[in-house]
Design a protein around this motif. Structure first.
Motif, PDB file in Angstrom:
ATOM      1  N   LYS B 137      25.389  11.462  75.182  1.00  0.00           N
ATOM      2  CA  LYS B 137      24.197  11.816  74.409  1.00  0.00           C
ATOM      3  C   LYS B 137      22.956  11.690  75.294  1.00  0.00           C
ATOM      4  O   LYS B 137      22.069  12.534  75.286  1.00  0.00           O
ATOM      5  CB  LYS B 137      24.104  10.874  73.201  1.00  0.00           C
ATOM      6  CG  LYS B 137      22.984  11.161  72.247  1.00  0.00           C
ATOM      7  CD  LYS B 137      23.263  10.467  70.909  1.00  0.00           C
ATOM      8  CE  LYS B 137      22.118  10.681  69.936  1.00  0.00           C
ATOM      9  NZ  LYS B 137      21.102   9.611  70.008  1.00  0.00           N
ATOM     10  N   LYS B 140      22.692  14.530  77.677  1.00  0.00           N
ATOM     11  CA  LYS B 140      22.203  15.718  76.964  1.00  0.00           C
ATOM     12  C   LYS B 140      20.690  15.619  76.743  1.00  0.00           C
ATOM     13  O   LYS B 140      19.953  16.592  76.947  1.00  0.00           O
ATOM     14  CB  LYS B 140      22.941  15.826  75.617  1.00  0.00           C
ATOM     15  CG  LYS B 140      22.563  17.012  74.768  1.00  0.00           C
ATOM     16  CD  LYS B 140      23.189  18.279  75.293  1.00  0.00           C
ATOM     17  CE  LYS B 140      22.686  19.484  74.496  1.00  0.00           C
ATOM     18  NZ  LYS B 140      23.230  20.732  75.038  1.00  0.00           N
ATOM     19  N   HIS B 143      18.762  16.665  79.516  1.00  0.00           N
ATOM     20  CA  HIS B 143      19.002  18.071  79.854  1.00  0.00           C
ATOM     21  C   HIS B 143      20.080  18.284  80.896  1.00  0.00           C
ATOM     22  O   HIS B 143      20.101  19.317  81.564  1.00  0.00           O
ATOM     23  CB  HIS B 143      17.710  18.773  80.284  1.00  0.00           C
ATOM     24  CG  HIS B 143      16.608  18.611  79.290  1.00  0.00           C
ATOM     25  ND1 HIS B 143      16.569  19.314  78.117  1.00  0.00           N
ATOM     26  CD2 HIS B 143      15.550  17.774  79.282  1.00  0.00           C
ATOM     27  CE1 HIS B 143      15.508  18.932  77.411  1.00  0.00           C
ATOM     28  NE2 HIS B 143      14.883  17.992  78.099  1.00  0.00           N
ATOM     29  N   THR B 146      26.831  18.996  79.455  1.00  0.00           N
ATOM     30  CA  THR B 146      27.860  18.122  78.871  1.00  0.00           C
ATOM     31  C   THR B 146      29.151  18.888  78.620  1.00  0.00           C
ATOM     32  O   THR B 146      29.138  19.987  78.074  1.00  0.00           O
ATOM     33  CB  THR B 146      27.361  17.508  77.548  1.00  0.00           C
ATOM     34  OG1 THR B 146      26.892  18.562  76.710  1.00  0.00           O
ATOM     35  CG2 THR B 146      26.229  16.530  77.804  1.00  0.00           C
ATOM     36  N   THR B 167      26.848  14.197  70.058  1.00  0.00           N
ATOM     37  CA  THR B 167      25.817  15.109  70.574  1.00  0.00           C
ATOM     38  C   THR B 167      26.333  16.532  70.555  1.00  0.00           C
ATOM     39  O   THR B 167      27.527  16.781  70.422  1.00  0.00           O
ATOM     40  CB  THR B 167      25.389  14.680  72.000  1.00  0.00           C
ATOM     41  OG1 THR B 167      24.274  15.467  72.391  1.00  0.00           O
ATOM     42  CG2 THR B 167      26.512  14.877  73.007  1.00  0.00           C
ATOM     43  N   VAL B 169      27.563  19.186  72.382  1.00  0.00           N
ATOM     44  CA  VAL B 169      28.032  19.344  73.760  1.00  0.00           C
ATOM     45  C   VAL B 169      28.033  20.814  74.156  1.00  0.00           C
ATOM     46  O   VAL B 169      28.158  21.707  73.314  1.00  0.00           O
ATOM     47  CB  VAL B 169      29.439  18.723  73.973  1.00  0.00           C
ATOM     48  CG1 VAL B 169      29.427  17.252  73.657  1.00  0.00           C
ATOM     49  CG2 VAL B 169      30.485  19.445  73.165  1.00  0.00           C
ATOM     50  N   ASP B 170      27.898  21.068  75.448  1.00  0.00           N
ATOM     51  CA  ASP B 170      27.807  22.441  75.938  1.00  0.00           C
ATOM     52  C   ASP B 170      29.169  23.130  76.011  1.00  0.00           C
ATOM     53  O   ASP B 170      29.293  24.294  75.701  1.00  0.00           O
ATOM     54  CB  ASP B 170      27.143  22.442  77.319  1.00  0.00           C
ATOM     55  CG  ASP B 170      25.736  21.877  77.261  1.00  0.00           C
ATOM     56  OD1 ASP B 170      24.898  22.488  76.569  1.00  0.00           O
ATOM     57  OD2 ASP B 170      25.481  20.833  77.884  1.00  0.00           O
TER      58      ASP B 170
END
Lengths: 282, 197
Positions: B137, B140, B143, B146, B167, B169-170
């Motif tokens: 988190k 993230k 920036h 993740t 969070t 996540v990407d």
């Protein structure tokens, strides 16, 4: 341009931590300014989360006006995780490689720097006793944290830890039964009081205090990892100056002279267990 | 600036998961990789030896105040927390266990997020606890990128699930594709990470 909250906060927190450590130094003389930043930040944020304070700046105010809160922070900043015969191979190698040299001396001075609550000091006392060296030894056990020094002096430890310590003792090449060295009462043990005979406990700060004797052995384990590189170098210098020619230095198994300025001034007795010997100077 | 470091956290099943990811990375992988794998405090360095043998990238136990360098994987030594300083030097710590763990994934991730900010990739792999979710988190929030192992491909799914819950996540990626994803991201973005300045 980046001006998001996270980065801006981080930048401000870094500044606030600098101010806090500066305040502690100016007011009380304890110098944490060259401790590892990552480590200090963890400890400070941890205390902040447990406290009613809203920011590091408030913490700075609190510590200036409240001596008791300073003691809390000192305890937060000194990591007192230790055990008897921690890393047993260290003691085993010490017995095999260092003790034979010590046996050639009429008296032996040992400095245990950053001794915390004393578990490793008593481990060394037991080792020297078993090797017949204790009676001609003087051990100086020092820490900047007066509270843990008092604990060290009491030599009373939780009985729950004894199982691990016994295991460590056996692995370290102990010559008898570990049970010979303590008496159990309720949920604690007290160590054999004769182990204290040759130990002087004293308040000494590695960051701000200097040389106080010429040592045959210096033990300082898992203290330097909390310092930044510059401070590590400064302390290695202090140890170098405090050792006689041919004196031994033992640090934590993950600490090393290797990345310091003092590597060339020592011979390596054990690279794995981080035992070094000061070279003879002409 | 591109990504400057990758941090990976793994627990139950992590040895195999780390092997699958790390063995597809080239020898000259351009960023350092720091790993916190939960491991018994009495272990020796067999995990580093094993991974170093099977991978092209070099794998070793992290040493105190060593500079985190490209092409090198650093494992947290058993019974030590692994932290990164802002100047990229590695610090170890024996402070108390965090969520019962030493090394703790959160400790590594939080310090790395502060050291590398947006230039960091954080990856949570298989595990039977929730370590790493707080740290991910934080990455993230700073920036960083993740990645979480797809829980359906994890030996123990609790840790990736906790990370996904903590969070946004990407990437949620099957285990066997994470290595190639890293190769792609690092190749595409390293030295050319546009879009934020």
């Amino acid at each position: 341009m980046i001006h998001d909250r996270c980065l801006n906060n981080l930048e401000n927190e870094d500044l606030e931590i600098r101010f806090l450590l500066e305040a502690i130094f100016l007011k009380y003389g304890y110098d944490f300014r060259d401790y590892s930043k990552a480590h200090m930040k963890r400890r400070i944020m941890h205390r902040l989360s447990l406290s009613e304070l809203n920011s590091i700046s408030q913490m700075q105010h609190q510590v200036l006006y409240d001596r008791v809160f300073l003691e809390t922070l000192l305890n937060d900043f000194s990591i007192n995780v230790t055990e008897m015969f921690r890393d047993p191979p260290f003691y085993k190698t010490f017995r095999q490689e260092v003790v034979p040299v010590l046996k050639t001396y009429p008296f032996i001075k040992v400095w245990h720097a950053g001794c915390s609550s004393g578990e490793e000091v008593y481990s060394m006392a037991i080792l020297l006793k078993e090797e017949g060296l204790y009676e001609r030894t003087q051990i100086y056990a020092t820490d900047f944290n007066v509270e843990v020094l008092e604990k060290a002096q009491q030599a009373i430890y939780p009985i729950d830890d004894i199982k691990d310590y016994t295991y460590n003792y056996q692995k370290s090449g102990g010559l008898t039964s570990f049970a010979d060295y303590y008496i159990a009462r309720y949920d604690s043990v007290i160590l054999d009081h004769t182990l204290k005979k040759k130990i002087i406990f004293a308040d000494h700060n590695l960051v701000t205090d200097g040389v106080f004797g010429e040592m045959h052995v210096i033990i300082c384990r898992n203290v330097l990892i909390y310092f930044n590189k510059e401070l590590q170098n400064k302390v290695f210098k202090l140890f170098y100056e405090s050792l006689r020619n041919g004196g031994f230095l033992g640090v934590g198994t993950k600490e090393s002279l290797r990345f310091s300025d003092y590597m060339e001034k020592f011979d390596t007795i054990s690279e794995n267990l981080k035992i070094y010997q000061k070279k003879f100077e002409a | 600036m591109g990504y400057r470091a990758i941090v990976i956290g793994s627990s139950t099943g992590g040895m195999e998961a780390l092997r699958i990811i790390l063995e597809v990375l080239p020898k000259d992988f351009p960023v350092p990789i720091l790993v916190a794998q939960h491991i018994s405090s009495h272990s020796d360095n067999y995990l580093a030896k094993f991974l170093d043998n099977v991978c092209k990238v070099s794998v070793k136990e992290a040493e105190e105040k060593e500079k985190a360098s490209p092409g090198q994987v650093y494992l947290a030594p058993p019974n030590y927390h692994l932290l990164v300083e802002q100047d990229g030097l590695i610090s170890l710590s024996v402070e108390a266990r965090v969520s019962y763990a030493r090394p703790s994934i959160d400790v590594l991730f939080e310090s790395a997020a502060e050291a590398y900010n947006r230039d960091l990739i954080g990856i949570v792999l298989t595990g039977a606890n929730s370590d790493g979710s707080r740290g991910l988190k934080k990455i993230k929030e700073c920036h960083g990128l993740t990645i979480v192992q797809d829980p359906n491909t994890a030996l123990a799914e609790a840790m990736p699930r906790a990370a996904i819950g903590a969070t946004k996540v990407d990437y949620i990626t099957p285990l066997t594709e994470i290595g190639q994803l890293l190769n792609k991201i690092i190749k595409g973005k390293s030295g050319d990470k546009s879009g934020y300045e």
